[in-house]
Design a protein around this motif. Structure first.
Motif, PDB file in Angstrom:
ATOM      1  N   LYS A   1     -17.335 -25.694  -1.601  1.00 37.12           N
ATOM      2  CA  LYS A   1     -18.448 -25.791  -0.635  1.00 37.12           C
ATOM      3  C   LYS A   1     -17.946 -26.292   0.706  1.00 37.12           C
ATOM      4  N   SER A   2     -17.021 -27.250   0.664  1.00 36.29           N
ATOM      5  CA  SER A   2     -16.464 -27.747   1.925  1.00 36.29           C
ATOM      6  C   SER A   2     -15.690 -26.648   2.653  1.00 36.29           C
ATOM      7  N   ILE A   3     -15.029 -25.760   1.871  1.00 36.05           N
ATOM      8  CA  ILE A   3     -14.288 -24.647   2.477  1.00 36.05           C
ATOM      9  C   ILE A   3     -15.253 -23.672   3.140  1.00 36.05           C
ATOM     10  N   VAL A   4     -16.336 -23.342   2.451  1.00 38.61           N
ATOM     11  CA  VAL A   4     -17.334 -22.417   3.008  1.00 38.61           C
ATOM     12  C   VAL A   4     -17.997 -23.020   4.240  1.00 38.61           C
ATOM     13  N   ASP A   5     -18.360 -24.283   4.160  1.00 33.98           N
ATOM     14  CA  ASP A   5     -19.004 -24.946   5.298  1.00 33.98           C
ATOM     15  C   ASP A   5     -18.071 -25.004   6.500  1.00 33.98           C
ATOM     16  N   GLU A   6     -16.805 -25.267   6.232  1.00 37.34           N
ATOM     17  CA  GLU A   6     -15.822 -25.314   7.320  1.00 37.34           C
ATOM     18  C   GLU A   6     -15.623 -23.920   7.910  1.00 37.34           C
ATOM     19  N   GLY A   7     -15.626 -22.907   7.065  1.00 35.36           N
ATOM     20  CA  GLY A   7     -15.492 -21.537   7.553  1.00 35.36           C
ATOM     21  C   GLY A   7     -16.636 -21.155   8.477  1.00 35.36           C
ATOM     22  N   LEU A   8     -17.851 -21.519   8.118  1.00 35.65           N
ATOM     23  CA  LEU A   8     -19.009 -21.239   8.973  1.00 35.65           C
ATOM     24  C   LEU A   8     -18.935 -22.028  10.272  1.00 35.65           C
ATOM     25  N   HIS A   9     -18.434 -23.250  10.173  1.00 38.94           N
ATOM     26  CA  HIS A   9     -18.276 -24.067  11.379  1.00 38.94           C
ATOM     27  C   HIS A   9     -17.271 -23.430  12.336  1.00 38.94           C
ATOM     28  N   GLN A  10     -16.181 -22.919  11.789  1.00 38.13           N
ATOM     29  CA  GLN A  10     -15.185 -22.261  12.628  1.00 38.13           C
ATOM     30  C   GLN A  10     -15.738 -20.982  13.261  1.00 38.13           C
ATOM     31  N   LEU A  11     -16.715 -20.377  12.615  1.00 40.21           N
ATOM     32  CA  LEU A  11     -17.391 -19.205  13.186  1.00 40.21           C
ATOM     33  C   LEU A  11     -18.477 -19.606  14.185  1.00 40.21           C
ATOM     34  N   ARG A  12     -18.563 -20.898  14.452  1.00 37.44           N
ATOM     35  CA  ARG A  12     -19.526 -21.467  15.396  1.00 37.44           C
ATOM     36  C   ARG A  12     -20.977 -21.249  14.934  1.00 37.44           C
ATOM     37  N   ILE A  13     -21.155 -21.301  13.627  1.00 33.17           N
ATOM     38  CA  ILE A  13     -22.507 -21.262  13.066  1.00 33.17           C
ATOM     39  C   ILE A  13     -22.954 -22.697  12.845  1.00 33.17           C
TER      40      ILE A  13
END
Length: 623
Positions: A203-215
């Motif tokens: 979940k932390s990986i997915v959340d970080e991925g979305l953050h990097q996409l500026r979501i």
């Protein structure tokens, strides 16, 4: 994190967490083994398990068995499997053997180690876990596949190494190890510990991925307060991010989860739902917030892009979030799409309504292009560039206009089965605009010729915008032909009304010539009528050069020959008149020059200094 999960004061699982065993029937294969054989398996498992006891030494705690010695890692997994089988047998036989206590202790040690290994591999390779390295296995295939022996893994890697990179090798090993550990822990009754680690890290990986996409975390109240420039930037970013999120982030997470947690459908669904739900719901909620904002024409194109993105991604969204527990994510994506469709329909309905309710009653000076025509056609042409997605929207959200018939928009767009919903509706909007322009021509009905020129100018502008845009392909040749005929009729009506007085001032053709006084009166009436028409129509405006030339040529072809014939016939008859310069202002060539001044939007006065000179051989000419 490591300390939290693996401190020596907390074992990964207590005795009570060990699964309860039901007594097998005598026909069960497990009863073919003797109690001594089961106790032997426990003894055989003891060395490898105690060797990798996390609390035995700092060395074993610092290194990974799967990274240090893959052969021993496989032996550890096999020992756990044998240990579990032995415990199952002893419990089913209600054996008072002291070996059961030892087995329980060894199982806790082994689970603590596997939990530690699972966490380490997930953490260390979080950026290298590539779902494509599952060797082409589908989720169903990976779900049913058995663990392979170390030698088989090594052989597989040798074959794979010929075509994949070193990074992919690492990814494949990591995924294989995670799958083996998860299967071992789940089958041994320690799935809860495995799930807890997997959910937290992934979940932390997915959340970080979305953050990097500026979501970011979208909130309706904040979005409603943003100015359009900032909001448009966010929409552009979302359009790029959502494709990556669906096609790579969520899709990859689904494949990874299906592969690693293939041992249990329930666990796999629970983990994937927990890992993705919050981020996916937030991601797919954004278009709905945009759709609920203030409606305006400038926003419709971005909303159509959002609608199109959701439409294009829907098959993948439906495939990725196919669990019952993730149905809310699909419903959110559908809700956003529905709200966007409603919003787009509302904007188009309000656009049509604004055309109908436009209150400006005075046409443009000189019968030129009305601002409503320019703005409306600019918008409609831009809509034409999005015809495919508009057709999809209209199919789901039928327009709220009146019945569209073949008569008012052209049979090529309304009667043919191949006509798209977008072409029909856009043709309808142009029809509404033409009806409004007809009403806007009413204030100049006092000068009917100007009214027809106004209609001709604006219809010509509409036709040219259609001809030079994607609308031409949407509407077809029949629409173009229908409206070109209407344009020619407007031009003919203008010509007839504007120049009838000038034409009627010339005498009708007759076999006998008219008297000199009548000829003088005809010259007088012709020049007075022409000057009146000329003075008005030099101030009128035909912006389109082609239409302007066509009108001038048409007038000249009818007027100049008629005037030349009259001039040549009667100029000598009135040549002796002392007021000849006032009576005859210009000759046929001069008439053509004056006609060239028409429709430029400026007043040009007739020259009062024209003079006549006579030549016995050439007669009278204007100079």
């Amino acid at each position: 994190m490591s300390t939290f999960f693996f401190s020596s004061s907390k074992a990964p699982s207590s005795v009570s967490s060990f699964p309860s065993f039901s007594t097998h029937s005598s026909s069960s294969p497990i009863h073919t083994f003797s109690e001594s054989m089961m106790e032997g398996r426990i003894e055989n498992a003891k060395p490898i398990i105690t060797k990798w006891n996390l609390n035995s030494s700092s060395y074993t705690k610092a290194i990974s068995v799967f990274g240090h010695n893959r052969k021993e890692a496989k032996e550890l997994l096999k020992s756990v499997k044998d240990l579990f089988q032995a415990m199952h047998f002893l419990v089913s036989e209600n054996s008072p053997s002291h070996k059961l206590v030892l087995a329980q202790t060894l199982m806790q040690i082994a689970m603590e180690r596997l939990e530690h290994e699972f966490y380490q591999i997930l953490s260390k390779h979080c950026d290298q876990l590539n779902p494509k390295s599952v060797s082409g296995q589908s989720s169903d295939e990976s779900r049913n596949s058995d663990n392979k022996e170390a030698s088989e893994d090594e052989d597989e890697l040798k074959r794979a190494g010929k075509t994949i990179t070193e990074e992919e090798n690492v990814s494949q090993l990591a995924m294989s190890d995670l799958k083996a550990i998860a299967e071992c822990m789940i089958s041994s009754g320690y799935g809860k510990e495995c799930i807890k680690i997997y959910k937290l890290i992934r979940k932390s990986i997915v959340d970080e991925g979305l953050h990097q996409l500026r979501i970011e975390q979208f909130k309706a109240s904040r979005i409603q307060k943003m100015n359009w420039e900032v909001l448009e930037y966010m929409i552009k970013n979302w359009l790029s991010a959502v494709k990556i999120a669906v096609k790579t982030l969520f899709s990859g997470e689904k494949v990874l989860c299906d592969h690693v947690l293939s041992a249990s459908d329930t666990i796999r669904e629970s983990c994937f739902s927990h890992i993705t739900e919050e981020g996916a719901m937030n991601l797919f909620r954004f278009p709905e917030f945009i759709a609920k904002g203030k409606k305006s024409q400038e926003k419709i194109f971005r909303q159509m892009e959002l609608y199109e993105a959701l439409t294009d991604l829907w098959p993948e969204i439906e495939l990725i979030f196919n669990y019952d527990s993730t149905s809310a994510i699909k419903l959110q994506a559908l809700s956003s799409q529905q709200k966007l469709g409603d919003s787009i329909q509302t904007i188009l309905y309000e656009f049509e309504s604004r055309i109908r309710k436009d209150l400006s009653k005075t046409p443009t000076i000189g019968g030129g292009i009305h601002p409503l025509t320019e703005s409306a056609m600019c918008f409609i042409c831009s809509l034409g560039d999005h015809s495919e997605i508009l057709s999809e929207i209209f199919a789901e959200h039928p327009p709220r206009n009146s019945t569209i018939t073949e008569t008012n928009i052209g049979s090529s767009t309304s009667n043919h089965s191949s006509a798209s919903p977008a072409s029909v509706h856009l043709a309808w909007l142009i029809f509404v605009l033409l009806c409004k322009l007809d009403r806007k021509a009413e204030p100049c009905r006092k000068d009917l010729s100007l009214s027809y020129l106004f209609l001709a100018n604006n219809l010509n502008f509409i036709i040219e915008k259609v001809r030079t845009s994607h609308l031409k392909d949407l509407f077809g040749e029949e629409w173009m032909s229908m409206h070109n005929k209407k344009l020619k009729q407007y031009a003919l009506n203008y010509e007839t009304v504007a120049w009838t007085k000038v034409f009627s001032s010339l005498p009708e053709k007759s076999s006998s010539p008219i008297p000199p006084d009548a000829a003088k009166e005809c010259f007088r009436r012709f020049h007075a009528a022409f000057e009146e028409a000329y003075m008005k129509q030099t101030s009128w405006n035909v912006p389109d050069g082609k239409l302007r030339d066509e009108l001038k040529i048409s007038i000249a072809k009818k007027l100049v020959p008629a005037y030349r014939e009259f001039f040549d016939t009667y100029i000598m008859m009135v040549n002796g008149d002392r007021n000849l310069e006032v009576l005859v202002r210009f000759g046929p060539a001069g008439l053509e020059n004056y006609l060239s001044d028409l429709f430029l939007g400026t007043h040009i006065l007739l020259s009062s200094s024209s003079s006549l000179s006579c030549s016995s051989s050439l007669g009278c000419i204007i100079r």
